[in-house]
Design an enzyme around this catalytic site. Structure first.
Site, PDB file in Angstrom:
ATOM      1  N   ASP A  99       0.855  -1.186   0.000  1.00 22.29           N
ATOM      2  CA  ASP A  99       0.000   0.000   0.000  1.00 22.29           C
ATOM      3  C   ASP A  99       0.897   1.244   0.000  1.00 22.29           C
ATOM      4  O   ASP A  99       1.779   1.341  -0.845  1.00 22.29           O
ATOM      5  CB  ASP A  99      -0.968  -0.055   1.195  1.00 22.29           C
ATOM      6  CG  ASP A  99      -1.949   1.107   1.235  1.00 22.29           C
ATOM      7  OD1 ASP A  99      -2.916   1.096   0.453  1.00 22.29           O
ATOM      8  OD2 ASP A  99      -1.741   2.032   2.035  1.00 22.29           O
ATOM      9  N   HIS A 108      -7.039  -6.211  -1.096  1.00 28.34           N
ATOM     10  CA  HIS A 108      -6.000  -5.195  -0.935  1.00 28.34           C
ATOM     11  C   HIS A 108      -4.922  -5.569   0.082  1.00 28.34           C
ATOM     12  O   HIS A 108      -3.772  -5.145  -0.048  1.00 28.34           O
ATOM     13  CB  HIS A 108      -6.650  -3.872  -0.501  1.00 28.34           C
ATOM     14  CG  HIS A 108      -5.681  -2.761  -0.331  1.00 28.34           C
ATOM     15  ND1 HIS A 108      -4.889  -2.303  -1.369  1.00 28.34           N
ATOM     16  CD2 HIS A 108      -5.340  -2.007   0.756  1.00 28.34           C
ATOM     17  CE1 HIS A 108      -4.119  -1.314  -0.941  1.00 28.34           C
ATOM     18  NE2 HIS A 108      -4.371  -1.123   0.345  1.00 28.34           N
TER      19      HIS A 108
END
Length: 336
Positions: free
Chosen positions: A94, A293
């Site tokens: 991320d 994610h």
């Protein structure tokens, strides 16, 4: 706690050997790498995961400008040196991925290899990113929402545990809505969390204890973490000198097919071109089926199976190069 560039960073550490620095994303902490410590240490590496600035037990400067990409890269380089090393492997997920990629871009002499999870390598555009998203989505893209002073700060801090539970589930592969290509938009009059369901039970990869640990790490304050987003356009300005530059250290990219980030505008095209754009990408982008994610948390075994051979291969190459250099030096120094 380690003193780095005028602030203190809290780190977790395990193992001995070549240094591997693991960089977490938003809204996370060093704990997001809990499944990588044991396998990496067992493979012969020294593993260090900091709470990055603005997070967890690390310092949280008040000045928004203290969260630029140059500060974040400086933290990584400073941490490597504070740990007594000259070089390291750097891995990020991320927001940690852009920090890892930019550390490799700006200081290739320090980075022996770089891996990014979820967020692909940086290729600087010709326009300010926030302006592009504002024009494309009428100010509804979540980056623009996070840039409203105090707004997201108050929303996320209202009930930190619920915030983190909804965020972790909402963009995971377990959410049925993940992977449908929809952009993360915040409609007028709503908040970021209004776009995310609240699960009746946690997904299998996240325990109540994990959620407790993460909730405690924020202590009800999300401003430091949000300040990273408030430097997106400034980062674009600060990296002008590297426009057109390519990450040169050996690289690995891993992402999930249900992750929202690889579906951002223009990103699918970028990922498909990475093998051509990056001459030192060691293998084609690694796609994890069914993964959302939170790559290294949702698919720890698959991430480790990609990461460890990548790192060991680079170590073997380094050892071979050192042996060759030693042999050449011995021949040079031999009497005629």
């Amino acid at each position: 706690m380690v003193d780095v560039n005028g602030i203190q960073l809290h780190i977790a550490e395990a193992g001995e050997g070549p240094l591997v620095v693991l960089l977490h994303g938003f809204p996370e902490s060093w704990h997001s790498w809990r499944h990588q410590f044991g396998p990496l240490a067992a493979a012969g590496f020294r593993v260090v995961a900091p709470d990055q600035r603005g997070y967890g037990g690390s310092d949280r400067p008040e000045d928004v400008s203290a969260y630029s990409i140059l500060h974040l890269v400086g933290d990584v380089v400073g941490l490597i040196h504070a740990l007594g090393e000259e070089t390291a492997y750097v891995v990020g997920h991320d927001w940690g991925a852009p920090v890892a990629w930019h550390t490799a871009l700006l200081r290739p002499d320090v980075v022996r290899g770089v891996a990014g999870l979820s967020v692909p390598p940086p290729f600087r555009g010709t326009r300010r990113p926030l302006g592009v998203m504002d024009a494309m989505f009428g100010g509804r893209f979540y980056w623009n929402y996070f840039n409203l002073p105090g707004v997201a700060d108050a929303e996320l801090a209202r009930d930190p545990r619920t915030t983190l539970r909804k965020a972790l589930y909402g963009v995971s592969g377990d959410n049925p809505a993940s992977g449908d290509g929809r952009q993360p938009l915040v409609e007028p009059g709503q908040g970021w969390l209004d776009t995310m369901p609240d699960p009746e039970q946690l997904p299998s990869w996240l325990t109540e204890s994990d959620l407790d640990h993460l909730t405690d790490s924020f202590a009800g304050d999300f401003t430091g973490a949000l300040n990273w987003y408030r430097n997106i356009d400034r980062n674009w300005e600060l990296t002008a000198a590297w426009h057109g530059a390519v990450v040169s250290p050996p690289a690995l990219y891993v992402y999930g097919d249900r992750d929202l980030v690889p579906a951002f505008p223009g990103t699918p095209q970028l990922i498909s071109q990475l093998p051509t754009l990056m001459p030192n990408l060691r293998r084609d982008p690694v796609l994890l089926k069914g993964c959302g994610h939170w790559t290294q948390q949702e698919r720890p075994d698959e991430v480790n199976a990609a990461l460890i051979p990548f790192l060991k291969e680079l170590e073997e190459l380094k050892e071979a190069e050192e042996a060759e250099e030693a042999e050449e030096a011995e021949l040079r120094d031999a009497p005629a």
